[in-house]
Design a protein around this motif. Structure first.
Motif, PDB file in Angstrom:
ATOM      1  N   PRO A 103      38.878  34.062  45.206  1.00  0.00           N
ATOM      2  CA  PRO A 103      39.906  33.376  44.409  1.00  0.00           C
ATOM      3  C   PRO A 103      41.006  34.322  43.915  1.00  0.00           C
ATOM      4  CG  PRO A 103      37.731  33.173  43.364  1.00  0.00           C
ATOM      5  CD  PRO A 103      37.533  33.861  44.660  1.00  0.00           C
ATOM      6  N   VAL A 104      40.650  35.564  43.607  1.00  0.00           N
ATOM      7  CA  VAL A 104      41.661  36.527  43.171  1.00  0.00           C
ATOM      8  C   VAL A 104      42.621  36.823  44.315  1.00  0.00           C
ATOM      9  CG1 VAL A 104      41.971  38.971  42.562  1.00  0.00           C
ATOM     10  CG2 VAL A 104      40.356  37.556  41.293  1.00  0.00           C
ATOM     11  N   GLN A 105      42.089  36.995  45.510  1.00  0.00           N
ATOM     12  CA  GLN A 105      42.933  37.237  46.692  1.00  0.00           C
ATOM     13  C   GLN A 105      43.871  36.051  46.912  1.00  0.00           C
ATOM     14  OE1 GLN A 105      42.905  40.077  48.419  1.00  0.00           O
ATOM     15  NE2 GLN A 105      44.277  39.495  50.046  1.00  0.00           N
ATOM     16  N   ALA A 106      43.346  34.842  46.772  1.00  0.00           N
ATOM     17  CA  ALA A 106      44.181  33.644  46.942  1.00  0.00           C
ATOM     18  C   ALA A 106      45.297  33.617  45.898  1.00  0.00           C
ATOM     19  CB  ALA A 106      43.322  32.385  46.851  1.00  0.00           C
ATOM     20  N   LEU A 107      44.977  33.959  44.667  1.00  0.00           N
ATOM     21  CA  LEU A 107      45.986  33.991  43.607  1.00  0.00           C
ATOM     22  C   LEU A 107      47.048  35.045  43.903  1.00  0.00           C
ATOM     23  CD1 LEU A 107      46.981  33.064  40.829  1.00  0.00           C
ATOM     24  CD2 LEU A 107      45.430  34.764  39.829  1.00  0.00           C
ATOM     25  N   GLY A 108      46.613  36.223  44.317  1.00  0.00           N
ATOM     26  CA  GLY A 108      47.556  37.287  44.655  1.00  0.00           C
ATOM     27  C   GLY A 108      48.455  36.910  45.814  1.00  0.00           C
ATOM     28  N   GLN A 109      47.881  36.310  46.846  1.00  0.00           N
ATOM     29  CA  GLN A 109      48.673  35.887  48.005  1.00  0.00           C
ATOM     30  C   GLN A 109      49.660  34.795  47.623  1.00  0.00           C
ATOM     31  OE1 GLN A 109      48.865  37.371  50.934  1.00  0.00           O
ATOM     32  NE2 GLN A 109      47.414  38.866  50.154  1.00  0.00           N
ATOM     33  N   TRP A 110      49.227  33.874  46.762  1.00  0.00           N
ATOM     34  CA  TRP A 110      50.128  32.826  46.289  1.00  0.00           C
ATOM     35  C   TRP A 110      51.325  33.452  45.573  1.00  0.00           C
ATOM     36  CZ3 TRP A 110      52.218  31.449  41.669  1.00  0.00           C
ATOM     37  CH2 TRP A 110      52.870  30.220  41.629  1.00  0.00           C
ATOM     38  N   ALA A 111      51.055  34.433  44.704  1.00  0.00           N
ATOM     39  CA  ALA A 111      52.133  35.093  43.956  1.00  0.00           C
ATOM     40  C   ALA A 111      53.099  35.799  44.902  1.00  0.00           C
ATOM     41  CB  ALA A 111      51.540  36.082  42.954  1.00  0.00           C
ATOM     42  N   ILE A 112      52.576  36.457  45.912  1.00  0.00           N
ATOM     43  CA  ILE A 112      53.425  37.148  46.883  1.00  0.00           C
ATOM     44  C   ILE A 112      54.300  36.148  47.630  1.00  0.00           C
ATOM     45  CG2 ILE A 112      53.378  38.424  49.069  1.00  0.00           C
ATOM     46  CD1 ILE A 112      50.828  39.861  47.888  1.00  0.00           C
TER      47      ILE A 112
END
Length: 132
Positions: A103-112
């Motif tokens: 989920p953290v990776q998904a959040l980071g990718q969303w932000a990018i």
């Protein structure tokens, strides 16, 4: 009857007022920007302190130390010291941390992916409000 006693899974997932304080402290840890970056960088395996410092651009040595200590305290990261000269220290996600990494990776990718759109929205908002 409490929410946990209910047969409704949606109600069971909702924390009661007392649980919110505990959940808030967990979300504060995993939601802080440095923790997100560190977890993302550790997703591919163990890293040494200086390697993490290079990968997480802009983080100070003190902030990285505090972030790693907090993640270790919460059981998300392990710290392994190897008896070499000088001592080698590796940081690695625990099973709990690996469960959080997706989920953290998904959040980071969303932000990018949405960084430009958000910057544009901020500019439009600031222009309407007369902020420079």
């Amino acid at each position: 009857m409490t929410l946990a006693d209910s047969d409704d899974p949606d109600l069971q997932a909702r924390p009661n007022h007392h649980d919110c304080r505990g959940v808030a402290s967990i979300l504060a840890r995993v939601g802080d920007k440095w923790s997100v970056f560190v977890i993302m960088m550790l997703q591919d395996g163990p890293k040494r302190f200086n390697e993490l410092k290079r990968l997480v651009g802009g983080i100070s040595q003190r902030m990285l130390t505090l972030t790693l200590r907090g993640l270790e305290r919460d059981g998300l990261v392990t710290r392994t010291v190897f008896p070499t000269i000088p001592p080698r220290v590796d940081y690695e996600l625990t099973d709990l941390g690996r469960g959080l990494s997706q989920p953290v990776q998904a959040l980071g990718q969303w932000a990018i992916r949405h960084q430009e759109q958000i910057e544009q929205a901020r500019s439009r908002f600031d222009a309407r409000r007369g902020v420079d």
